[in-house]
Design a protein around this motif. Structure first.
Motif, mmCIF file in Angstrom:
data_model
loop_
_atom_site.group_PDB
_atom_site.id
_atom_site.type_symbol
_atom_site.label_atom_id
_atom_site.label_comp_id
_atom_site.label_asym_id
_atom_site.label_seq_id
_atom_site.Cartn_x
_atom_site.Cartn_y
_atom_site.Cartn_z
ATOM 1 N N ARG A 1 -1.331 -29.273 11.919
ATOM 2 C CA ARG A 1 -0.360 -30.353 12.079
ATOM 3 C C ARG A 1 0.057 -30.861 10.707
ATOM 4 O O ARG A 1 -0.455 -30.417 9.682
ATOM 5 N N ARG B 1 -2.907 -25.857 19.733
ATOM 6 C CA ARG B 1 -2.051 -26.645 20.626
ATOM 7 C C ARG B 1 -0.910 -27.255 19.855
ATOM 8 O O ARG B 1 -0.973 -27.492 18.645
ATOM 9 N N SER C 1 -6.464 -37.498 22.054
ATOM 10 C CA SER C 1 -6.282 -36.223 21.358
ATOM 11 C C SER C 1 -7.631 -35.535 21.119
ATOM 12 O O SER C 1 -7.779 -34.324 21.341
ATOM 13 N N ASP D 1 1.654 -35.546 25.040
ATOM 14 C CA ASP D 1 0.907 -36.770 24.737
ATOM 15 C C ASP D 1 1.681 -37.956 25.325
ATOM 16 O O ASP D 1 2.398 -38.661 24.618
ATOM 17 N N ALA E 1 1.326 -30.718 20.401
ATOM 18 C CA ALA E 1 1.104 -31.927 21.203
ATOM 19 C C ALA E 1 2.167 -32.996 20.956
ATOM 20 O O ALA E 1 1.887 -34.041 20.378
ATOM 21 N N PRO E 2 3.389 -32.748 21.386
ATOM 22 C CA PRO E 2 4.429 -33.768 21.183
ATOM 23 C C PRO E 2 4.319 -34.902 22.194
ATOM 24 O O PRO E 2 3.741 -34.730 23.273
ATOM 25 N N SER E 3 4.865 -36.048 21.834
ATOM 26 C CA SER E 3 4.957 -37.162 22.779
ATOM 27 C C SER E 3 6.349 -37.114 23.412
ATOM 28 O O SER E 3 7.340 -37.055 22.685
HETATM 29 N N1 GLU Z 1 1.159 -36.533 19.663
HETATM 30 C C1 GLU Z 1 0.764 -36.462 18.280
HETATM 31 C C2 GLU Z 1 1.985 -36.526 17.402
HETATM 32 O O1 GLU Z 1 3.068 -36.173 17.864
HETATM 33 C C3 GLU Z 1 -0.001 -35.187 18.039
HETATM 34 C C4 GLU Z 1 -0.554 -35.101 16.684
HETATM 35 C C5 GLU Z 1 -1.585 -33.994 16.591
HETATM 36 O O2 GLU Z 1 -1.162 -32.847 16.437
HETATM 37 O O3 GLU Z 1 -2.767 -34.282 16.713
HETATM 38 O O4 GLU Z 1 1.914 -36.980 16.274
#
Ligand code: GLU
Length: 441
Positions: free
Chosen positions: A203, A7, A189, A43, A9-11
């Motif tokens: 990541r 995955r 997460s 996220d 997972a951006p905010s």
């Molecule tokens: N939303 C988190 C971030 O942007 C995801 C981090 C992850 O990959 O677990 O840092």
């Protein structure tokens, strides 16, 4: 072996920057390489800072990069799951209420640091009695909730860092639920990675300590922990962090500046690995040569000059069909083939189009030479051999050779002293325009 599922997972609290693009691309490549699935997860539990515009921007940026996703989820749709996980942890005695304010915690941290102690949460809240808690709540304090870590060493075999061990005594119990009831990243997460059966979490290395806490959380919630890989920091060419300069540039900025997405992809797919950076034309082409095992722990350096060179190298061999829609209206394949070898950014095509199809200010540097050029100008039809024959005729008439011959002709015909080869350009400009420019009209 279970199926590979990764995955990104951006905010959605801002636009994607180069560092995010790297995470997205490496996960996408991992999925495609191993026949797995790629989940785009937003996220967005921080409802105060997340916006629909940023979410749309993230999707647009990924599409611009040429990355597709097989599954999509938004954390703001999944609060029920996080609540259920919270209840499960409370029932297991792994989640405890804390009442300290941010200021109180900061003060404690400073005292610990001044005593040369690690700034780890002291678990004072665990010592509170029921009546202490009732008193604090009567004062209007609402608890935030911490996950009680178990002591000992947490270890995992990292795809990039190799065997990694973290002594849990060095970590604070992470806050999983804010005092307003919203779940924090660590919890949401892990729940989602568990629910979506994410097999590999790839990541940045800023998450290494999170990983140790998250491994305990996966276990506490009854999920199998995924395999982890933490890629190194991205630094700029001088070694400074990427908070400034190119790494902090958003993809929207880079697009605005005229970079081709595949220049960025070609660079990001190999930076920090032992493999050479080569121009590629689609993300799919990067898959075969991609191997996360060849990435090293050393920081990766991103040199803007390298990006410029890749951009140019890509354009120099890009077929007409791939850029047709982004060229000036009416631009032909012959025009593109004549200029592509000479541009660094696609936007430069718009500067060359008037040279073959519009008007320019011609510059007459050597009137005698130009006069000879008019007198020897061959009749049409013209082809790619015309330039050679004509310039030889001008040379024979004037004795001019080399730069003395070519420079004034180029200036008169294009208005510029540098540019694409004249042989393919000449038939595109055509006799009528050429004559007018030579006559200074
Ligand atoms: N939303 C988190 C971030 O942007 C995801 C981090 C992850 O990959 O677990 O840092």
């Amino acid at each position: 072996m279970s199926a590979v599922a990764v995955r990104f997972a951006p905010s959605p609290t801002g636009r994607l920057h180069v560092g995010n693009a790297r995470a997205a691309l490496l996960n996408w490549l991992y999925a495609r390489k191993h026949g797995g699935t790629f989940l785009l997860r937003l996220d967005d539990t921080d409802t105060g800072r997340s916006t629909a515009e940023f979410a749309a921007g993230i999707e647009a940026d990924l599409r611009w990069l040429g990355l597709d996703w097989d599954r999509f989820a938004k954390q703001s749709d999944r609060f029920d799951l996080y609540r259920a996980a919270t209840e499960k942890l409370k029932a297991a005695g792994r989640l405890y209420p804390c009442y300290e304010t941010a200021e109180e915690l900061e003060l404690r941290r400073k005292i610990q640091l001044s005593q040369k102690k690690p700034p780890v949460y002291d678990r004072a809240a665990l010592k509170l009695t029921d009546s202490d808690r009732a008193k604090l709540e009567a004062e209007g304090r609402k608890p935030h909730w911490r996950f009680r870590l178990q002591p000992g060493i947490v270890a995992w075999d990292d795809l990039i860092h190799g065997h990694t061990e973290i002594d849990m005594a060095s970590l604070s119990d992470p806050v999983l639920v804010r005092s307003d009831g919203y779940p924090l990243y660590t919890l949401s997460s892990v729940v989602d990675d568990g629910e979506f059966a994410i097999s590999h979490v790839i990541r940045g290395e800023d998450h290494v300590t999170n990983t140790a806490a998250q491994i305990q959380l996966f276990q506490a919630l009854g999920y199998a922990a995924p395999t982890f890989g933490h890629f190194s920091w991205l630094l700029d060419a001088e070694g400074a962090g990427l908070s400034k300069r190119i790494g902090s540039l958003s993809l929207a900025d880079l697009r605005e500046q005229g970079y081709e997405p595949m220049a960025l992809n070609s660079l990001l797919a190999r930076l920090g690995s032992a493999d050479p950076v080569e121009p590629h034309f689609t993300p799919a082409e990067l898959v075969a040569g991609f191997d996360l095992g060849r990435f090293s722990r050393a920081p990766a350096r991103l040199d803007p000059h390298e990006l410029d060179l890749l951009n140019a190298r890509i354009l120099h061999v890009t077929p007409f069909a791939a850029v047709r829609d982004r060229l000036p209206t009416g631009a032909t394949e012959a025009f593109w083939l004549a200029i592509r070898g000479n541009i660094g950014k696609l936007a430069e095509a718009a500067e060359w189009w008037p040279v073959v199809a519009g008007s320019i200010s011609s510059v007459i540097e050597d009137a005698l030479l130009v006069q000879a050029a008019i007198e020897t100008l061959p009749p049409e039809p013209w082809d790619s051999m015309t330039w050679k024959a004509w310039s030889q005729a001008i040379s024979a008439k004037t004795g001019a050779k080399g730069k003395v011959l070519f420079h004034p002709l180029r200036l008169a015909l294009t208005g510029r002293d540098k540019g694409p080869e004249m042989a393919p350009l000449l038939p595109l400009i055509g006799r009528e325009r050429v004559l007018a420019r030579l006559q200074g009209i």
